[in-house]
Structures are given as C-alpha cells and as structure tokens.
Design a protein around this motif. Structure first.
Motif, short mmCIF file in Angstrom:
data_model
loop_
_atom_site.label_atom_id
_atom_site.label_comp_id
_atom_site.label_asym_id
_atom_site.label_seq_id
_atom_site.Cartn_x
_atom_site.Cartn_y
_atom_site.Cartn_z
N GLU A 226 0.81 -1.22 0.00
CA GLU A 226 0.00 0.00 0.00
C GLU A 226 0.84 1.27 0.00
OE1 GLU A 226 -3.31 -0.11 -0.45
OE2 GLU A 226 -2.88 -2.25 -0.67
N CYS A 227 2.16 1.12 0.09
CA CYS A 227 3.03 2.30 0.00
C CYS A 227 2.90 2.93 -1.39
CB CYS A 227 4.48 1.92 0.26
SG CYS A 227 4.81 1.40 1.97
N ASP A 228 3.40 4.15 -1.53
CA ASP A 228 3.30 4.87 -2.80
C ASP A 228 4.34 4.40 -3.83
OD1 ASP A 228 1.25 6.87 -1.98
OD2 ASP A 228 2.81 7.40 -0.52
N GLY A 229 5.19 3.47 -3.45
CA GLY A 229 6.19 2.92 -4.35
C GLY A 229 6.96 1.84 -3.64
N GLN A 230 7.85 1.18 -4.37
CA GLN A 230 8.67 0.11 -3.81
C GLN A 230 10.10 0.26 -4.29
OE1 GLN A 230 7.39 -2.12 -1.62
NE2 GLN A 230 5.34 -1.26 -1.87
N ILE A 231 11.04 -0.19 -3.44
CA ILE A 231 12.45 -0.23 -3.82
C ILE A 231 13.05 -1.52 -3.30
CG2 ILE A 231 13.25 1.03 -1.76
CD1 ILE A 231 15.39 2.32 -3.62
N LEU A 232 13.99 -2.09 -4.05
CA LEU A 232 14.77 -3.24 -3.63
C LEU A 232 16.24 -3.01 -4.02
CD1 LEU A 232 12.57 -6.33 -4.63
CD2 LEU A 232 13.07 -5.52 -2.30
N VAL A 233 17.12 -3.71 -3.33
CA VAL A 233 18.52 -3.74 -3.73
C VAL A 233 18.62 -4.62 -4.97
CG1 VAL A 233 20.84 -4.53 -3.08
CG2 VAL A 233 19.41 -3.32 -1.41
N ILE A 234 19.16 -4.09 -6.04
CA ILE A 234 19.14 -4.77 -7.33
C ILE A 234 19.79 -6.15 -7.26
CG2 ILE A 234 21.24 -3.55 -8.07
CD1 ILE A 234 18.30 -4.80 -10.29
N ASP A 235 20.90 -6.29 -6.55
CA ASP A 235 21.58 -7.58 -6.49
C ASP A 235 20.76 -8.63 -5.75
OD1 ASP A 235 24.77 -7.03 -7.29
OD2 ASP A 235 23.64 -5.30 -6.63
N ASP A 236 19.95 -8.19 -4.80
CA ASP A 236 19.06 -9.12 -4.10
C ASP A 236 17.97 -9.63 -5.02
OD1 ASP A 236 20.43 -8.89 -1.71
OD2 ASP A 236 19.09 -7.38 -0.88
N MET A 237 17.31 -8.73 -5.74
CA MET A 237 16.18 -9.18 -6.57
C MET A 237 16.64 -9.96 -7.79
SD MET A 237 15.78 -7.16 -9.57
CE MET A 237 14.08 -6.72 -9.82
N LEU A 238 17.92 -9.82 -8.18
CA LEU A 238 18.46 -10.60 -9.29
C LEU A 238 19.06 -11.93 -8.83
CD1 LEU A 238 20.19 -7.87 -11.47
CD2 LEU A 238 18.00 -9.01 -11.88
N GLY A 239 19.05 -12.19 -7.53
CA GLY A 239 19.55 -13.46 -7.03
C GLY A 239 21.06 -13.60 -7.11
N MET A 240 21.78 -12.54 -6.80
CA MET A 240 23.24 -12.58 -6.87
C MET A 240 23.88 -13.14 -5.60
SD MET A 240 24.40 -11.70 -9.80
CE MET A 240 26.09 -11.20 -9.53
N PHE A 241 23.11 -13.24 -4.53
CA PHE A 241 23.64 -13.74 -3.27
C PHE A 241 22.83 -14.93 -2.78
CE2 PHE A 241 24.77 -9.21 -3.31
CZ PHE A 241 26.15 -9.32 -3.19
N GLU A 242 23.48 -15.81 -2.01
CA GLU A 242 22.77 -16.97 -1.49
C GLU A 242 21.69 -16.56 -0.50
OE1 GLU A 242 25.49 -19.73 0.18
OE2 GLU A 242 26.59 -20.06 -1.68
N ARG A 243 22.01 -15.58 0.33
CA ARG A 243 21.06 -15.15 1.34
C ARG A 243 20.43 -13.83 0.94
NH1 ARG A 243 20.62 -11.47 5.04
NH2 ARG A 243 19.38 -11.81 6.93
N THR A 244 19.11 -13.77 1.03
CA THR A 244 18.41 -12.52 0.79
C THR A 244 17.40 -12.29 1.92
OG1 THR A 244 16.79 -13.67 -0.59
CG2 THR A 244 18.60 -12.56 -1.72
N PRO A 245 17.12 -11.05 2.25
CA PRO A 245 16.12 -10.77 3.28
C PRO A 245 14.75 -11.36 2.92
CG PRO A 245 17.37 -8.80 2.75
CD PRO A 245 17.73 -9.82 1.72
#
Length: 284
Positions: A226-245
C-alpha cells in the motif's frame, strides 16, 4: 545532466541514451496516492543503463558497501565511494531521477556538515537528491537542506546505519512505543520538507499508517504494497547472493547463471577449445 559524455561508437557503454526528459523532484512528489513509484538501487553505469527505462527512481544506496565492496555493514562507506558511484549512475541514466545516499558520519554532526556533504554529492555526481536516515532528530537537518535547494529523501523504520544501536536488522514497529515513534519520525521528516520517505523493515500496519500520515510519497522496502512505491537492492532481486532478506522477491537467479557461464569458459580454455578462428586475428 551528466558531467561526462560517453562515446557510444567506441565504448562498451551502449545502448545510446534515448531522448526523453529526466523525471524531476516535483514530478515524483506529485505521485502521492497515484501510480506507484518504481525504484531500484544502482551502483554502476551499465546497470543504470539497463534499469533506467523501467524505473522512476535510481538510488545509489550505501548498500554498495556490502554489495560491491564486501563490507560487513554500511557504516564504513565513505563519501568518496558515494560520489564515485553516484557519478557513474548519472552517466548511465537519462530518464530516472537519481538520488544518492549520504553515508554514515557525513551529516549527523550538524546541518552545516550535512550541507557541505550534500552539496559535494550534487556537484560531483549530477544527481537530483540525497537520502539520509533518521527521524525527528534529523528534521532540523532536512529543513536546513531543503531550504537551501537540496532535495531530500528521508528514511525511517529500520535504518541500517543505526544497526549497532538497534541491535540488528529485525523488523521494527512491533511494540506500541516503537510503532508510534516511527509514525512521529515520518511526520517530522515530511514536515521538514522531504519530498519522499523510504520506510524500511517495518510491520505492515506501521507502513500503512506512515503512508496515510504524510503528504509526500512513501517508498517501501520490507513494508507494504500500500506504499506509494517500492524499492529493492538490485543484487538481491536478481539473485546474486545466497542469502536474501525475507522481504525480497527473487526475479532471477543470476548467480547460478554467471557461475555456469564461468564454468563453461573454464572448461573450453582447459581443453584449448577457446579461442577459435572466430576469436583470433590472422594475416590476410
């Protein structure tokens, strides 16, 4: 505008920028309650080029400390780092508004220190805005900057630069007192003149209340749809790391694909199957 022009005829920095007007601070501020703002972090020129057509806001986050430099937190990130990466992202974009994080220690001492740091960021990168963490305690600084022509994005809730004081990266707003404080922090930053606020790692109901409580757009990360927008860390959403929040959705698994490509290359080199005639020069 970027300080440097890239020669797209000789550089790998392609494709050439498409002619379009870059989004402005007033344009993003006007998105409150309207079409959601699409934001991602970017740290390099090439990634900025790829993300720019799809994003309204590119944030050069101090998360680059962990993502690019392998640091344990954002705290060791320097102003030099932020300026260098900020300039690269501005050079690689032509549509999205670019904002740059103010690193820990660059703005907390006083409004005057914050202005000195923020003005350097704007001058050296060509970005349109800075982002800083903190609630009521930073309201005077936000007002000082905005009154002097420096657009500011606020950041409340889970504030990574305060990880030592918070005791970790757990979700905020679980208790009544903390819940109320996050709302008060957002109101104070909005009243001070922030044109947008990032709310990170909070209970969903808190994020909804923050969004309703302020007149500027609220951009969520680990918050609420319901926020007015969204942001993510690009490397997280692209699956560059084994662990993501937990709050990250992986839209790809680039780490696996990069590893597979490197393995195929290594195999061909060891078998002397690369390079072939297609990749070597011969006298005519």
């Amino acid at each position: 505008m970027s300080t440097y022009t890239i020669d797209t005829a000789t550089s790998r920095a392609t494709p050439s920028p498409a002619p379009m007007k870059r989004l402005t601070v007033p344009a993003l501020r006007d998105r409150k309650g309207k079409e959601p703002i699409v934001a991602l972090t970017a740290y390099t020129m090439r990634m900025a080029q790829l993300l720019d057509p799809h994003c309204d806001l590119l944030l050069v986050g101090d998360s680059l400390g962990q993502v690019i430099y392998g640091l344990p937190s954002t705290i060791p990130v320097s102003l030099d780092m932020m300026c260098a990466h900020g300039a690269a992202v501005v050079r690689g974009s032509w549509h999205a508004l670019v904002a740059v994080d103010m690193p820990f220690g660059a703005y907390e001492a006083s409004p005057a220190q914050a202005f000195e740091s923020a003005s350097r960021v704007l001058k050296e990168t060509g970005c349109a805005a800075v982002k800083l963490e903190g609630g009521e305690a930073m309201a005077e600084t936000v007002a000082f900057l905005t009154a002097r022509g420096i657009p500011v994005i606020g950041h409340v809730g889970l504030t990574p630069q305060a990880v030592n004081a918070l005791g970790g990266y757990g979700a905020r707003g679980k208790g009544n007192a903390e819940h109320a404080q996050i709302i008060d922090d957002a109101r104070a930053i909005a009243a001070a003149g922030a044109f947008s606020i990032v709310v990170e790692g909070v209970i969903e109901t808190v994020a909804n209340e923050v969004t309703a409580a302020v007149s500027c757009p609220v951009i969520g990360i680990g918050a609420s749809a319901e926020c007015d927008g969204q942001i993510l860390v690009i490397d997280d959403m692209l699956g560059m790391f084994e662990r993501t929040p937990r709050f990250v959705k992986r839209y790809d698994d680039l780490a696996t694909r990069v590893g597979a490509a490197a393995a195929a290359y290594a195999d061909e080199v060891r078998r002397r199957a690369f390079p072939t005639a297609d990749q070597t020069y011969r006298a005519k």
